[in-house]
Design an enzyme around this catalytic site. Structure first.
Site, PDB file in Angstrom:
ATOM      1  N   LYS A 112       0.843  -1.205   0.000  1.00  0.00           N
ATOM      2  CA  LYS A 112       0.000   0.000   0.000  1.00  0.00           C
ATOM      3  C   LYS A 112       0.876   1.253   0.000  1.00  0.00           C
ATOM      4  O   LYS A 112       0.577   2.226  -0.697  1.00  0.00           O
ATOM      5  CB  LYS A 112      -0.959  -0.020   1.189  1.00  0.00           C
ATOM      6  CG  LYS A 112      -2.134  -0.956   0.921  1.00  0.00           C
ATOM      7  CD  LYS A 112      -3.121  -1.036   2.055  1.00  0.00           C
ATOM      8  CE  LYS A 112      -4.271  -1.947   1.665  1.00  0.00           C
ATOM      9  NZ  LYS A 112      -4.929  -2.584   2.800  1.00  0.00           N
ATOM     10  N   LYS A 193      -2.366  -7.726 -10.380  1.00  0.00           N
ATOM     11  CA  LYS A 193      -3.436  -8.234  -9.523  1.00  0.00           C
ATOM     12  C   LYS A 193      -4.630  -7.274  -9.538  1.00  0.00           C
ATOM     13  O   LYS A 193      -4.436  -6.057  -9.409  1.00  0.00           O
ATOM     14  CB  LYS A 193      -2.905  -8.364  -8.077  1.00  0.00           C
ATOM     15  CG  LYS A 193      -3.906  -8.970  -7.122  1.00  0.00           C
ATOM     16  CD  LYS A 193      -3.580  -8.650  -5.662  1.00  0.00           C
ATOM     17  CE  LYS A 193      -4.676  -7.796  -5.063  1.00  0.00           C
ATOM     18  NZ  LYS A 193      -5.041  -7.989  -3.692  1.00  0.00           N
ATOM     19  N   LYS A 196      -9.180  -2.939  -5.969  1.00  0.00           N
ATOM     20  CA  LYS A 196      -9.942  -1.677  -5.988  1.00  0.00           C
ATOM     21  C   LYS A 196      -9.003  -0.486  -6.069  1.00  0.00           C
ATOM     22  O   LYS A 196      -9.268   0.486  -6.745  1.00  0.00           O
ATOM     23  CB  LYS A 196     -10.733  -1.538  -4.673  1.00  0.00           C
ATOM     24  CG  LYS A 196     -11.799  -2.562  -4.517  1.00  0.00           C
ATOM     25  CD  LYS A 196     -12.418  -2.470  -3.140  1.00  0.00           C
ATOM     26  CE  LYS A 196     -11.790  -3.439  -2.158  1.00  0.00           C
ATOM     27  NZ  LYS A 196     -12.636  -4.536  -1.752  1.00  0.00           N
TER      28      LYS A 196
HETATM   29  P1  ADP Z   1      -8.565  -5.078  -2.887  1.00  0.00           P
HETATM   30  O1  ADP Z   1      -7.181  -5.542  -3.263  1.00  0.00           O
HETATM   31  O2  ADP Z   1      -9.410  -4.821  -4.072  1.00  0.00           O
HETATM   32  O3  ADP Z   1      -8.535  -3.914  -1.917  1.00  0.00           O
HETATM   33  P2  ADP Z   1      -9.150  -6.605  -0.619  1.00  0.00           P
HETATM   34  O4  ADP Z   1      -7.732  -6.506  -0.171  1.00  0.00           O
HETATM   35  O5  ADP Z   1     -10.200  -5.801   0.084  1.00  0.00           O
HETATM   36  O6  ADP Z   1      -9.224  -6.291  -2.160  1.00  0.00           O
HETATM   37  O7  ADP Z   1      -9.527  -8.132  -0.608  1.00  0.00           O
HETATM   38  C1  ADP Z   1     -10.776  -8.671  -0.242  1.00  0.00           C
HETATM   39  C2  ADP Z   1     -10.728 -10.170  -0.427  1.00  0.00           C
HETATM   40  O8  ADP Z   1     -10.681 -10.460  -1.825  1.00  0.00           O
HETATM   41  C3  ADP Z   1      -9.501 -10.839   0.182  1.00  0.00           C
HETATM   42  O9  ADP Z   1      -9.860 -12.110   0.743  1.00  0.00           O
HETATM   43  C4  ADP Z   1      -8.570 -11.011  -0.980  1.00  0.00           C
HETATM   44  O10 ADP Z   1      -7.712 -12.098  -0.821  1.00  0.00           O
HETATM   45  C5  ADP Z   1      -9.524 -11.215  -2.144  1.00  0.00           C
HETATM   46  N1  ADP Z   1      -8.940 -10.650  -3.357  1.00  0.00           N
HETATM   47  C6  ADP Z   1      -8.770  -9.338  -3.648  1.00  0.00           C
HETATM   48  N2  ADP Z   1      -8.218  -9.164  -4.852  1.00  0.00           N
HETATM   49  C7  ADP Z   1      -8.036 -10.416  -5.359  1.00  0.00           C
HETATM   50  C8  ADP Z   1      -7.516 -10.924  -6.573  1.00  0.00           C
HETATM   51  N3  ADP Z   1      -7.097 -10.110  -7.527  1.00  0.00           N
HETATM   52  N4  ADP Z   1      -7.483 -12.256  -6.750  1.00  0.00           N
HETATM   53  C9  ADP Z   1      -7.936 -13.094  -5.791  1.00  0.00           C
HETATM   54  N5  ADP Z   1      -8.439 -12.682  -4.617  1.00  0.00           N
HETATM   55  C10 ADP Z   1      -8.486 -11.369  -4.389  1.00  0.00           C
END
Ligand code: ADP
Ligand code: TRP
Length: 327
Positions: A112, A193, A196
């Site tokens: 981050k 990856k 959001k």
């Molecule tokens: P973001 O990266 O969009 O902020 P979060 O960190 O809030 O997403 O992740 C929420 C859930 O979704 C977690 O359990 C995370 O492992 C899963 N997740 C987020 N992005 C991915 C991805 N690109 N592939 C697989 N799982 C993901």
């Protein structure tokens, strides 16, 4: 009886990575025998808050998404993290046995920072609150995407530090990844990856023109359809792999690899992807519309979930208080 627990941060609309990496396996796990806790991590969302209205909307969005995807609130307890304030107390107790070094090693924190997010103390101690979430319910299994594994391991470490100092208070949780590897790290529109925060996400309930536009943004190159290509070099194929049955996917991969007159162009692959995504999410989209029309019912479900979750967390917190001498 196995206790399953997981959560998802409400920051923006749930995207394909959240769905394949987290939400879908959460909903599937609720069909297994056990006790199930799923929560919307609104305290965690404050680490990158975009304001109260957005947070309230995102919380509702995640709740409605879980229910639309088939989570049955009779089988699984669905609640808002902040309806169980005991976790913030537990987080403090855990913070006092956790070394700075452990948190400094957190990949997601470093990641981050690398993406320009200004760190607050809350962001730094994010894994402690997450450990408190996990340990507060005596969880056995925590289904998450790959990027959350280190956080679950930190919860194991923190449980170990606390138990080592004060006796057996916390249960050791284990994490569970999606069984299929390609669901563990879903690519975004730029091939990185999907996240959001990286502006490369596709919302799962996108439809019509919005869906076509999102798929249209998947980058392609200028190689003509006839040119034989390694399917692994075509990002669109990674997206198709999320939705197609193995036989159909293998057929597209073969045609891309062989090239020639029978090979599909990128536009053709995009059309197939739009149709597959549309079909995959159509039933959940319809349920979502129904739920959005009845917000009071969603509130009732969250309130019932919170009551049950809080009872369990209160008992575990009391155990921890006693162990460390606060009672
Ligand atoms: P973001 O990266 O969009 O902020 P979060 O960190 O809030 O997403 O992740 C929420 C859930 O979704 C977690 O359990 C995370 O492992 C899963 N997740 C987020 N992005 C991915 C991805 N690109 N592939 C697989 N799982 C993901
Ligand atoms: N960090 C998780 C996410 O980004 C949300 C979360 C908070 C969580 N506490 C948890 C997940 C406990 C599993 C267990 O979505």
């Amino acid at each position: 009886m196995t206790t399953f627990l997981s959560g998802i941060q409400p920051s923006g609309r749930p995207h394909l990575g959240n769905y394949f990496g987290a939400l879908r396996q959460h909903v599937a796990a609720t069909l297994e025998p056990g006790t199930h806790f799923y929560f919307i991590a609104d305290y965690h969302a404050l680490t990158t808050s975009e304001g109260p209205e957005t947070l309230r909307e995102s919380v509702r969005d995640v709740a409605v998404t879980y229910l639309a995807l088939g989570l049955d609130p009779e089988r699984a307890c669905l609640f808002r993290q902040s309806d169980v304030p005991e976790v913030t107390e537990l987080a403090w107790l855990l913070a006092c046995v956790t070394g700075m070094g452990l948190l400094e090693r957190a990949h997601s924190y470093k990641d981050k920072l690398a993406h320009g997010i200004k760190p607050s103390v809350g962001l730094f101690t994010y894994p402690i609150l997450m450990a408190a979430d996990i340990l507060a319910y005596d969880s056995d299994l925590v289904p998450v995407g790959k990027d959350q594994v280190q956080h679950v391991e930190m919860a194991q470490d923190m449980a170990g530090y606390f138990n080592g100092k004060y006796g057996e208070v916390f249960h050791r949780p284990e994490c569970r990844l999606p069984a299929v590897e390609r669901f563990q790290k879903v690519p975004g529109l730029d091939g990185q990856k999907m996240s959001k925060s990286y502006g490369n996400a596709v919302w799962i309930f996108e439809s019509g023109k919005g869906l076509a536009k999102a798929v249209g943004r998947i980058p392609t190159d200028s190689r003509p359809p006839e040119e034989p290509k390694d399917p692994a070099s075509v990002l669109l194929m990674d997206f198709l792999a999320l939705f197609l049955e193995p036989e159909e996917l293998a057929d597209w991969q073969r045609r891309v690899r062989e090239g020639g007159a029978g090979a599909p162009g990128y536009g053709h692959l995009k059309q197939r992807l739009v149709a597959a995504m549309d079909e995959h999410f159509a039933p959940a989209r319809a349920r979502r519309d129904e739920l959005l029309a009845d917000p009071a019912e969603v509130d009732r479900i969250l309130a019932r979930g919170a009551e049950k979750a809080r009872a369990r967390a209160a008992a575990v917190t009391e155990r921890a208080r006693r162990a460390c001498g606060l009672r």
